[in-house]
Enzyme design. Sequence first.
Site, PDB file in Angstrom:
ATOM      1  N   THR A 187      10.469   6.010   0.011  1.00  0.00           N
ATOM      2  CA  THR A 187      10.146   4.732  -0.497  1.00  0.00           C
ATOM      3  C   THR A 187       9.806   4.648  -1.876  1.00  0.00           C
ATOM      4  OG1 THR A 187       8.452   2.801  -0.282  1.00  0.00           O
ATOM      5  CG2 THR A 187       7.552   5.046   0.251  1.00  0.00           C
ATOM      6  N   TYR A 197       0.025   4.629   4.262  1.00  0.00           N
ATOM      7  CA  TYR A 197       1.465   4.877   4.565  1.00  0.00           C
ATOM      8  C   TYR A 197       2.470   5.350   3.622  1.00  0.00           C
ATOM      9  CZ  TYR A 197       6.273   3.350   4.268  1.00  0.00           C
ATOM     10  OH  TYR A 197       7.537   3.304   3.942  1.00  0.00           O
ATOM     11  N   HIS A 198       2.169   4.959   2.118  1.00  0.00           N
ATOM     12  CA  HIS A 198       2.954   5.376   0.990  1.00  0.00           C
ATOM     13  C   HIS A 198       2.443   6.831   1.041  1.00  0.00           C
ATOM     14  CE1 HIS A 198       3.647   0.848   0.344  1.00  0.00           C
ATOM     15  NE2 HIS A 198       4.887   1.580   0.112  1.00  0.00           N
ATOM     16  N   GLN A 245      13.608   3.949  -0.988  1.00  0.00           N
ATOM     17  CA  GLN A 245      14.022   2.622  -0.714  1.00  0.00           C
ATOM     18  C   GLN A 245      12.834   1.755  -1.206  1.00  0.00           C
ATOM     19  OE1 GLN A 245      16.759   1.212   2.653  1.00  0.00           O
ATOM     20  NE2 GLN A 245      14.769   1.003   3.595  1.00  0.00           N
ATOM     21  N   ASN A 267      11.545 -11.789   3.714  1.00  0.00           N
ATOM     22  CA  ASN A 267      11.757 -12.238   5.306  1.00  0.00           C
ATOM     23  C   ASN A 267      10.480 -13.172   5.658  1.00  0.00           C
ATOM     24  OD1 ASN A 267      13.856 -10.645   5.037  1.00  0.00           O
ATOM     25  ND2 ASN A 267      13.288  -9.346   6.676  1.00  0.00           N
ATOM     26  N   ARG A 268       9.325 -12.884   5.244  1.00  0.00           N
ATOM     27  CA  ARG A 268       8.173 -13.713   5.569  1.00  0.00           C
ATOM     28  C   ARG A 268       8.210 -14.965   4.959  1.00  0.00           C
ATOM     29  NH1 ARG A 268       3.273 -12.130   7.297  1.00  0.00           N
ATOM     30  NH2 ARG A 268       2.225 -12.880   5.240  1.00  0.00           N
ATOM     31  N   GLU A 292      -4.032  -3.876  -5.574  1.00  0.00           N
ATOM     32  CA  GLU A 292      -2.796  -3.320  -6.199  1.00  0.00           C
ATOM     33  C   GLU A 292      -2.909  -4.329  -7.460  1.00  0.00           C
ATOM     34  OE1 GLU A 292       0.516  -4.920  -3.710  1.00  0.00           O
ATOM     35  OE2 GLU A 292      -0.076  -6.950  -3.774  1.00  0.00           O
TER      36      GLU A 292
HETATM   37  N1  USQ Z   1       3.293  -9.968  -0.317  1.00  0.00           N
HETATM   38  C1  USQ Z   1       2.793 -11.282  -0.666  1.00  0.00           C
HETATM   39  N2  USQ Z   1       2.703 -11.939   0.415  1.00  0.00           N
HETATM   40  C2  USQ Z   1       3.190 -11.713   1.670  1.00  0.00           C
HETATM   41  C3  USQ Z   1       3.678 -10.268   1.903  1.00  0.00           C
HETATM   42  C4  USQ Z   1       3.551  -9.301   0.792  1.00  0.00           C
HETATM   43  O1  USQ Z   1       2.513 -11.611  -1.881  1.00  0.00           O
HETATM   44  O2  USQ Z   1       3.390 -12.544   2.513  1.00  0.00           O
HETATM   45  C5  USQ Z   1       3.439  -8.932  -1.593  1.00  0.00           C
HETATM   46  C6  USQ Z   1       2.395  -7.754  -1.329  1.00  0.00           C
HETATM   47  O3  USQ Z   1       1.146  -7.825  -1.894  1.00  0.00           O
HETATM   48  C7  USQ Z   1       3.189  -6.638  -2.220  1.00  0.00           C
HETATM   49  C8  USQ Z   1       4.689  -7.134  -2.271  1.00  0.00           C
HETATM   50  O4  USQ Z   1       4.663  -8.497  -1.555  1.00  0.00           O
HETATM   51  O5  USQ Z   1       3.100  -6.906  -3.578  1.00  0.00           O
HETATM   52  C9  USQ Z   1       5.682  -6.408  -1.227  1.00  0.00           C
HETATM   53  O6  USQ Z   1       4.901  -6.378  -0.032  1.00  0.00           O
HETATM   54  P1  USQ Z   1       5.893  -6.070   1.489  1.00  0.00           P
HETATM   55  O7  USQ Z   1       4.729  -6.234   2.574  1.00  0.00           O
HETATM   56  O8  USQ Z   1       7.064  -6.933   1.328  1.00  0.00           O
HETATM   57  O9  USQ Z   1       6.118  -4.481   1.046  1.00  0.00           O
HETATM   58  P2  USQ Z   1       5.549  -3.038   1.083  1.00  0.00           P
HETATM   59  O10 USQ Z   1       4.125  -3.458   1.893  1.00  0.00           O
HETATM   60  O11 USQ Z   1       5.574  -2.544  -0.102  1.00  0.00           O
HETATM   61  O12 USQ Z   1       6.363  -2.191   2.114  1.00  0.00           O
HETATM   62  C10 USQ Z   1       7.840  -2.558   2.329  1.00  0.00           C
HETATM   63  C11 USQ Z   1       8.062  -1.905   3.628  1.00  0.00           C
HETATM   64  C12 USQ Z   1       7.773  -0.200   3.453  1.00  0.00           C
HETATM   65  C13 USQ Z   1       8.698   0.191   2.271  1.00  0.00           C
HETATM   66  C14 USQ Z   1       8.354  -0.572   1.206  1.00  0.00           C
HETATM   67  C15 USQ Z   1       8.943  -0.398  -0.372  1.00  0.00           C
HETATM   68  O13 USQ Z   1       7.298  -2.325   4.768  1.00  0.00           O
HETATM   69  O14 USQ Z   1       8.309   0.654   4.709  1.00  0.00           O
HETATM   70  O15 USQ Z   1       8.395   1.712   2.109  1.00  0.00           O
HETATM   71  O16 USQ Z   1       8.395  -2.001   1.198  1.00  0.00           O
HETATM   72  S1  USQ Z   1       8.128  -0.384  -1.623  1.00  0.00           S
HETATM   73  O17 USQ Z   1       7.621  -1.916  -1.362  1.00  0.00           O
HETATM   74  O18 USQ Z   1       9.089  -0.356  -2.534  1.00  0.00           O
HETATM   75  O19 USQ Z   1       7.105   0.659  -1.628  1.00  0.00           O
END
Ligand code: USQ
Length: 374
Positions: free
Chosen positions: A127, A164-165, A191, A223-224, A311
């Site tokens: 990730t 998780y990370h 990813q 997606n959300r 964060e």
């Molecule tokens: N976020 C919002 N609103 C929401 C959901 C999320 O503002 O309703 C924000 C979070 O605070 C974060 C960002 O959007 O700053 C991304 O959150 P996410 O839940 O879309 O993604 P994340 O928790 O980072 O994890 C996802 C996958 C994980 C993968 C990772 C890649 O679930 O498996 O490893 O993306 S990365 O983000 O590059 O680490």
Amino acid sequence: MRFSARGHEVSVVDNFARRRWHQNNGTDSLTPIRSLDERIDAWREVSGHELRSFVGGIEDGDFLEQVVVDTKPQAIIHYGEQPSAPYSMANREQAVETQYTNVIGNLNLLFAMRDHVPGAHLVKLGTMGEYGTPNIDIEEGYIEIEHKGRKDTLPFPKLPGSLYHCSKVHDSTNIHFACRIWGLRATDLNQGVVYGIETEETAQDERLATRFDYDEVFGTVLNRFCVQAVIGRPLTVYGTGGQTRGFLNVRDTINCVELAVGSPADAGEFRVYNQFTEQFNVAQLAELVKEAAGHLDYEVGIENIENPRVEMEEHYYNATHTKLLDLGLDPSMLGEELVESMLHEIERNKDRVIAAAIEPKTRWKPAPTAEVAS
Ligand code: USQ
């Protein structure tokens, strides 16, 4: 399905953990997911190809070793991990489960490879979140450092943002070790955040659908937002929405894996690819969804809610991602048209949305409790 379609002999290992986690949380994929056996039957009908399945958990080292002995793979694509940051931050049990599942499962795989298929190529799902959000450019796995007059190329520093990370960082360390000491060959696909519903293969038959999560635990941000737009809920931007990440379409995830497998790492090499195609911040994504949904006559609000995570909300972010492009990746870019097509897909299963699953409940730190007077 992609590799099977190309004529490779493919076996799949699954313990249905995600189905169980959803059941325990009272949540579900937006798209209905058939049983593994039904999906394998559908794939046979659609493609004429056979897939072999093994049901079990990779934390069980004896089981996994037997799978490797039975199949003698040339390439192993390791997707078998707990993938959610919020899931890992909810409580001790889930944090321990995440790190056990991920780190021990991966370690079992490294031993099975060492002992039975030392020449096979491991393609491991890592990730971008392993790097966190440092105030310097992020390189692809390694950075050349000059320190006190000496130089070396070393793994890029890691600043994971959830337990998780952290598990992914531990995995990378273990895989790198196995490459250096045992001469295994591996590619870590760091990813970014995935969005989208379909791949080339799943689009061929609804029985082949892959999951589409939108709940606070397993759903990713774009997606959300798309589901929220369709059900008329204001988009849940955490904090200011200045959080920047790398993003990619689910179609590209499969293309990247295919490219990585097609040109294996050398023996002893631990290769790292940053697997994303574009950078956005959360506020930009919310605006994009609002705009695209407006074309379909949805009135969409944007709500900046208190960030349940710890964060950085305003930060520098610039990550290199050239290696997969060099191998020939032709990315699908995110735009209003693509979001509109996602909204249309979501509309088809609108009745399945569990609205209660959307509100973020998992906090990175327990809420401060009132001080008790002595
Ligand atoms: N976020 C919002 N609103 C929401 C959901 C999320 O503002 O309703 C924000 C979070 O605070 C974060 C960002 O959007 O700053 C991304 O959150 P996410 O839940 O879309 O993604 P994340 O928790 O980072 O994890 C996802 C996958 C994980 C993968 C990772 C890649 O679930 O498996 O490893 O993306 S990365 O983000 O590059 O680490």
